[in-house]
Write an enzyme that holds these catalytic residues in place. Sequence first.
Site, PDB file in Angstrom:
ATOM      1  N   ARG A  31      23.622 -36.284  -2.515  1.00  0.00           N
ATOM      2  CA  ARG A  31      24.049 -36.943  -1.218  1.00  0.00           C
ATOM      3  C   ARG A  31      22.607 -37.715  -0.615  1.00  0.00           C
ATOM      4  O   ARG A  31      22.983 -38.545   0.100  1.00  0.00           O
ATOM      5  CB  ARG A  31      24.589 -35.902  -0.250  1.00  0.00           C
ATOM      6  CG  ARG A  31      26.160 -35.690  -0.410  1.00  0.00           C
ATOM      7  CD  ARG A  31      26.576 -34.577   0.265  1.00  0.00           C
ATOM      8  NE  ARG A  31      26.837 -35.047   1.769  1.00  0.00           N
ATOM      9  CZ  ARG A  31      27.642 -36.063   2.144  1.00  0.00           C
ATOM     10  NH1 ARG A  31      28.410 -36.436   1.462  1.00  0.00           N
ATOM     11  NH2 ARG A  31      27.775 -36.584   3.398  1.00  0.00           N
ATOM     12  N   ARG A 127      33.890 -42.668  10.853  1.00  0.00           N
ATOM     13  CA  ARG A 127      33.166 -43.222   9.739  1.00  0.00           C
ATOM     14  C   ARG A 127      33.842 -44.353   9.296  1.00  0.00           C
ATOM     15  O   ARG A 127      34.982 -44.219   8.896  1.00  0.00           O
ATOM     16  CB  ARG A 127      32.689 -42.219   8.799  1.00  0.00           C
ATOM     17  CG  ARG A 127      31.706 -41.146   9.298  1.00  0.00           C
ATOM     18  CD  ARG A 127      31.271 -40.245   8.241  1.00  0.00           C
ATOM     19  NE  ARG A 127      32.298 -39.255   7.989  1.00  0.00           N
ATOM     20  CZ  ARG A 127      31.981 -38.109   7.103  1.00  0.00           C
ATOM     21  NH1 ARG A 127      30.793 -38.139   6.474  1.00  0.00           N
ATOM     22  NH2 ARG A 127      32.680 -37.292   7.081  1.00  0.00           N
ATOM     23  N   LYS A 183      39.250 -27.090  27.205  1.00  0.00           N
ATOM     24  CA  LYS A 183      39.562 -28.179  26.145  1.00  0.00           C
ATOM     25  C   LYS A 183      40.271 -27.818  25.125  1.00  0.00           C
ATOM     26  O   LYS A 183      41.115 -28.215  24.493  1.00  0.00           O
ATOM     27  CB  LYS A 183      37.996 -28.642  25.381  1.00  0.00           C
ATOM     28  CG  LYS A 183      37.983 -29.712  24.371  1.00  0.00           C
ATOM     29  CD  LYS A 183      37.863 -31.022  24.725  1.00  0.00           C
ATOM     30  CE  LYS A 183      38.244 -32.051  23.923  1.00  0.00           C
ATOM     31  NZ  LYS A 183      37.261 -32.072  22.563  1.00  0.00           N
TER      32      LYS A 183
HETATM   33  P1  NAD Z   1      32.737 -35.219  10.308  1.00  0.00           P
HETATM   34  O1  NAD Z   1      33.583 -34.645   9.212  1.00  0.00           O
HETATM   35  O2  NAD Z   1      32.731 -36.460  10.445  1.00  0.00           O
HETATM   36  O3  NAD Z   1      31.258 -34.739   9.999  1.00  0.00           O
HETATM   37  C1  NAD Z   1      30.856 -33.572   9.381  1.00  0.00           C
HETATM   38  C2  NAD Z   1      29.868 -33.664   8.507  1.00  0.00           C
HETATM   39  O4  NAD Z   1      29.405 -32.355   8.105  1.00  0.00           O
HETATM   40  C3  NAD Z   1      30.100 -34.179   7.021  1.00  0.00           C
HETATM   41  O5  NAD Z   1      29.500 -35.392   6.636  1.00  0.00           O
HETATM   42  C4  NAD Z   1      29.901 -33.142   6.068  1.00  0.00           C
HETATM   43  O6  NAD Z   1      29.766 -33.382   4.610  1.00  0.00           O
HETATM   44  C5  NAD Z   1      29.112 -32.143   6.697  1.00  0.00           C
HETATM   45  N1  NAD Z   1      28.728 -30.890   6.347  1.00  0.00           N
HETATM   46  C6  NAD Z   1      29.687 -29.851   6.241  1.00  0.00           C
HETATM   47  N2  NAD Z   1      29.240 -28.899   5.642  1.00  0.00           N
HETATM   48  C7  NAD Z   1      28.083 -29.115   5.377  1.00  0.00           C
HETATM   49  C8  NAD Z   1      26.876 -28.228   4.994  1.00  0.00           C
HETATM   50  N3  NAD Z   1      26.882 -27.077   4.434  1.00  0.00           N
HETATM   51  N4  NAD Z   1      25.715 -28.706   4.922  1.00  0.00           N
HETATM   52  C9  NAD Z   1      25.482 -30.093   5.252  1.00  0.00           C
HETATM   53  N5  NAD Z   1      26.259 -30.890   5.627  1.00  0.00           N
HETATM   54  C10 NAD Z   1      27.582 -30.262   5.856  1.00  0.00           C
HETATM   55  O7  NAD Z   1      33.187 -34.394  11.668  1.00  0.00           O
HETATM   56  P2  NAD Z   1      32.944 -34.979  13.138  1.00  0.00           P
HETATM   57  O8  NAD Z   1      34.050 -35.775  13.509  1.00  0.00           O
HETATM   58  O9  NAD Z   1      31.556 -35.412  13.224  1.00  0.00           O
HETATM   59  O10 NAD Z   1      33.220 -33.607  13.876  1.00  0.00           O
HETATM   60  C11 NAD Z   1      32.037 -32.512  14.020  1.00  0.00           C
HETATM   61  C12 NAD Z   1      32.666 -31.588  15.210  1.00  0.00           C
HETATM   62  O11 NAD Z   1      32.456 -32.313  16.343  1.00  0.00           O
HETATM   63  C13 NAD Z   1      34.101 -30.954  15.036  1.00  0.00           C
HETATM   64  O12 NAD Z   1      34.185 -29.747  15.467  1.00  0.00           O
HETATM   65  C14 NAD Z   1      34.852 -32.002  15.800  1.00  0.00           C
HETATM   66  O13 NAD Z   1      35.907 -31.327  16.408  1.00  0.00           O
HETATM   67  C15 NAD Z   1      33.810 -32.320  16.950  1.00  0.00           C
HETATM   68  N6  NAD Z   1      34.214 -33.423  17.689  1.00  0.00           N
HETATM   69  C16 NAD Z   1      34.169 -34.830  16.858  1.00  0.00           C
HETATM   70  C17 NAD Z   1      34.224 -35.928  17.700  1.00  0.00           C
HETATM   71  C18 NAD Z   1      34.468 -37.227  16.865  1.00  0.00           C
HETATM   72  O14 NAD Z   1      34.696 -38.346  17.613  1.00  0.00           O
HETATM   73  N7  NAD Z   1      33.937 -37.398  15.792  1.00  0.00           N
HETATM   74  C19 NAD Z   1      34.387 -35.889  18.875  1.00  0.00           C
HETATM   75  C20 NAD Z   1      34.393 -34.886  19.955  1.00  0.00           C
HETATM   76  C21 NAD Z   1      34.162 -33.526  19.113  1.00  0.00           C
HETATM   77  O1  KPL Z   2      41.094 -34.137  22.413  1.00  0.00           O
HETATM   78  C1  KPL Z   2      41.963 -34.684  22.124  1.00  0.00           C
HETATM   79  C2  KPL Z   2      42.503 -34.654  20.948  1.00  0.00           C
HETATM   80  O2  KPL Z   2      43.136 -35.491  20.395  1.00  0.00           O
HETATM   81  O3  KPL Z   2      41.830 -33.853  20.205  1.00  0.00           O
HETATM   82  C3  KPL Z   2      42.912 -35.036  23.249  1.00  0.00           C
HETATM   83  C4  KPL Z   2      42.798 -36.586  23.569  1.00  0.00           C
HETATM   84  C5  KPL Z   2      42.650 -34.259  24.541  1.00  0.00           C
HETATM   85  C6  KPL Z   2      44.452 -34.612  22.869  1.00  0.00           C
HETATM   86  O4  KPL Z   2      44.245 -33.349  22.889  1.00  0.00           O
END
Ligand code: NAD
Ligand code: KPL
Length: 304
Positions: A31, A127, A183
């Site tokens: 990676r 992504r 949330k």
């Molecule tokens: P994602 O899947 O895009 O990214 C997670 C990354 O972590 C991946 O690249 C994965 O390979 C890496 N990973 C996992 N295990 C690993 C390890 N042991 N060592 C190194 N890397 C490792 O996830 P995301 O969408 O960025 O979400 C992350 C958190 O943020 C989640 O809990 C999600 O619910 C929260 N979140 C995401 C968003 C969003 O818009 N993406 C918004 C609000 C909250």
């Molecule tokens: O956070 C959200 C999600 O889709 O995960 C909203 C938009 C609040 C819906 O639960």
Amino acid sequence: MLGAGSLGCLWAARLARAGVAVQLILRNPARLAAYQRAGGLTLVEHDQARRYAVPGQLTDDASPIQRLLLACKAYDAETAIASIAPRLAPGAELILLQNGLGSQEAVAAQVPQARCIFASSTEGAFRDGTAPEGEWRVVFAGRGHTWLGDSQDDTPPSWLSDLQRSDIPHQWSPDILSRLWRKLALNCAINPLTVLYDCRNGGLSDHATEVATLCAELDQLLQRCGQPAAAANLHADVQQVIQATAANFSSMHQDVALGRRTEIAYLLGHACATAQHQSLVLPHLAALHERLRHYLDARGLPSH
Ligand code: NAD
Ligand code: KPL
């Protein structure tokens, strides 16, 4: 930065842009090599793509870690932290960006020598796997806000100023658990039903009674957990979110549609486990959990 996915790269790119020293920790040499071939992170904002040559390193690098942003999914958090735990310097600070509840306490128990700061974010990023940079190209899809807090210690960390100059909208929040519970409750009232009815958030206006019943049970749960502020006007807020995001698919719906693992265990699973622990009978929430688990099982997706 451990967990260089959508949200992690969004944070890393903005920190790097502001000149804050940041490094990505990648879990294996393949990676790291792929990341280096991509030449860094690309952040797409307002249709403009810019690349940031954020340095990468491996989990077993020898350098001590003073400050770590953990940005993996909730179900990966414990394994991820175990991989770097020996590198944490005494008094290290961790920012845990996971949605839901349960993973943060599990991580904190693994690293008692560190200060764990919990975060709750409404920012959105994904992504863009179709681009040549593959998964290292992240699109900033939704402006939002991030609340950070430490339920054990109200003192704001000195590095909040780094977030300020990096243009990461944030607020220090002594009631971070209340924010995370709120949330979680919103996500429990909306996301599972959108999966089961295979609809956009707005489609839940056809299931208003079911949403209202779930909100009433979530209200009871929050009260029992000592989180009355998180329960205040929950149903009205859920209805407002359903309207405001009517055209969107919930994050859980998107995960299921793409055949990706959901964070069910840290949302509805955590709510039901907490109710059980409190000897609180919440039949509709439990039935929803059961229906969702069957739905995921039938599609070969993890249901825990
Ligand atoms: P994602 O899947 O895009 O990214 C997670 C990354 O972590 C991946 O690249 C994965 O390979 C890496 N990973 C996992 N295990 C690993 C390890 N042991 N060592 C190194 N890397 C490792 O996830 P995301 O969408 O960025 O979400 C992350 C958190 O943020 C989640 O809990 C999600 O619910 C929260 N979140 C995401 C968003 C969003 O818009 N993406 C918004 C609000 C909250
Ligand atoms: O956070 C959200 C999600 O889709 O995960 C909203 C938009 C609040 C819906 O639960």
